[in-house]
Scaffold this motif. Structure first.
Motif, PDB file in Angstrom:
ATOM      1  N   CYS A  75      -1.785  25.839   3.224  1.00 36.52           N
ATOM      2  CA  CYS A  75      -2.055  24.568   2.531  1.00 36.52           C
ATOM      3  C   CYS A  75      -0.779  23.781   2.230  1.00 36.52           C
ATOM      4  CB  CYS A  75      -2.846  24.807   1.243  1.00 36.52           C
ATOM      5  SG  CYS A  75      -1.831  25.376  -0.136  1.00 36.52           S
ATOM      6  N   GLY A 130       1.704  24.383   0.334  1.00 41.26           N
ATOM      7  CA  GLY A 130       2.173  24.352  -1.050  1.00 41.26           C
ATOM      8  C   GLY A 130       1.334  23.523  -1.993  1.00 41.26           C
ATOM      9  N   LEU A 137      -1.329  24.540  -3.385  1.00 41.75           N
ATOM     10  CA  LEU A 137      -1.993  25.489  -4.290  1.00 41.75           C
ATOM     11  C   LEU A 137      -3.511  25.560  -4.068  1.00 41.75           C
ATOM     12  CD1 LEU A 137      -0.825  27.387  -6.369  1.00 41.75           C
ATOM     13  CD2 LEU A 137      -1.042  25.620  -8.107  1.00 41.75           C
ATOM     14  N   CYS A 182      -4.677  27.628  -1.136  1.00 45.76           N
ATOM     15  CA  CYS A 182      -5.037  28.583  -0.076  1.00 45.76           C
ATOM     16  C   CYS A 182      -4.759  30.050  -0.393  1.00 45.76           C
ATOM     17  CB  CYS A 182      -4.328  28.201   1.216  1.00 45.76           C
ATOM     18  SG  CYS A 182      -2.559  28.560   1.231  1.00 45.76           S
ATOM     19  N   SER A 183      -3.743  30.342  -1.147  1.00 43.04           N
ATOM     20  CA  SER A 183      -3.292  31.702  -1.495  1.00 43.04           C
ATOM     21  C   SER A 183      -2.700  32.483  -0.311  1.00 43.04           C
ATOM     22  CB  SER A 183      -4.407  32.524  -2.168  1.00 43.04           C
ATOM     23  OG  SER A 183      -5.239  33.152  -1.213  1.00 43.04           O
ATOM     24  N   CYS A 208       0.202  32.230   0.747  1.00 40.81           N
ATOM     25  CA  CYS A 208       1.634  32.453   0.497  1.00 40.81           C
ATOM     26  C   CYS A 208       1.836  33.570  -0.524  1.00 40.81           C
ATOM     27  CB  CYS A 208       2.300  31.171   0.015  1.00 40.81           C
ATOM     28  SG  CYS A 208       1.596  30.564  -1.529  1.00 40.81           S
ATOM     29  N   CYS A 237       4.744  29.568  -2.738  1.00 41.75           N
ATOM     30  CA  CYS A 237       4.976  28.116  -2.860  1.00 41.75           C
ATOM     31  C   CYS A 237       5.259  27.712  -4.302  1.00 41.75           C
ATOM     32  CB  CYS A 237       3.789  27.337  -2.302  1.00 41.75           C
ATOM     33  SG  CYS A 237       2.263  27.493  -3.252  1.00 41.75           S
TER      34      CYS A 237
HETATM   35  S1  FES Z   1       0.838  27.587   0.331  1.00 39.88           S
HETATM   36 FE1  FES Z   1      -1.231  27.499  -0.214  1.00 39.88          FE
HETATM   37  S2  FES Z   1      -1.243  28.256  -2.219  1.00 39.88           S
HETATM   38 FE2  FES Z   1       0.809  28.429  -1.615  1.00 39.88          FE
END
Ligand code: FES
Length: 177
Positions: A106, A108, A110, A112-113, A115, A153
């Motif tokens: 995603c 960064g 926030l 997708c999780s 990372c 991220c």
């Molecule tokens: S890149 Fe998606 S939550 Fe961190």
């Protein structure tokens, strides 16, 4: 006869003076050229030195502004990378072209999780910022969640994080799918 000799002597003196003046002039001009060259060289050298100095003085500064991070893959492979202070761990991975499949899907935002990273207890405790509620919600959706999990991220590099080592889980979950 005497007069002729005197005139001839005067002429000789004038000639010598002219020759001397001409020699002095060419000497001055070559000196000024060489002075110019020397100045240029000096300037160049000065720049070189200043560059070298700025490199040599800024090199440690750069190094001190860079933070080394080691990512440990599930298979034990260690991937070392450097990031700048203020970069997120996601930035470090992207900027160093590290291929962790699906990581940071995603970008960064926030959502997708993917990372998800796992820290040692000591490193987790020295992270400057605690996870926000949004990060915790997203972490709940991550696979292999631990007490020391964070989202890459959301982790910003600081000097204190020099030498940080994080584990990359074997599986990732893209919360958006
Ligand atoms: S890149 Fe998606 S939550 Fe961190």
């Amino acid at each position: 006869m005497l007069r002729l000799a005197v005139t001839s002597r005067l002429l000789c003196q004038q000639l010598v003076r002219r020759e001397l003046a001409s020699a002095m002039q060419s000497l001055q001009s070559s000196t000024s050229i060489s002075a110019f060259t020397s100045t240029r060289r000096t300037t160049h050298t000065t720049h070189g030195i200043s560059n070298a100095r700025s490199l040599s003085t800024s090199q440690p500064k750069l190094q001190s502004e860079e933070v080394e991070v080691t990512f440990v893959r599930a298979n034990g492979e260690r991937v070392k990378a450097k990031g700048k202070i203020g970069d997120s761990l996601l930035d470090v991975i992207v900027n160093n072209n590290i291929d962790f499949e699906g990581f940071g899907a995603c970008e960064g935002t926030l959502t997708c999780s993917t990372c998800h990273l796992i820290f040692s207890k000591a490193d987790y405790d020295r992270l400057p910022e605690k996870p926000s509620d949004e990060e915790l919600d997203m972490l709940d959706l991550a696979y292999e969640l631990t007490d020391t999990s964070r989202l890459g991220c959301q982790i910003t590099l600081s000097k204190d994080l020099q030498g940080l080592e994080v584990r990359v889980p074997a599986t990732i979950n893209d919360a958006r799918s």
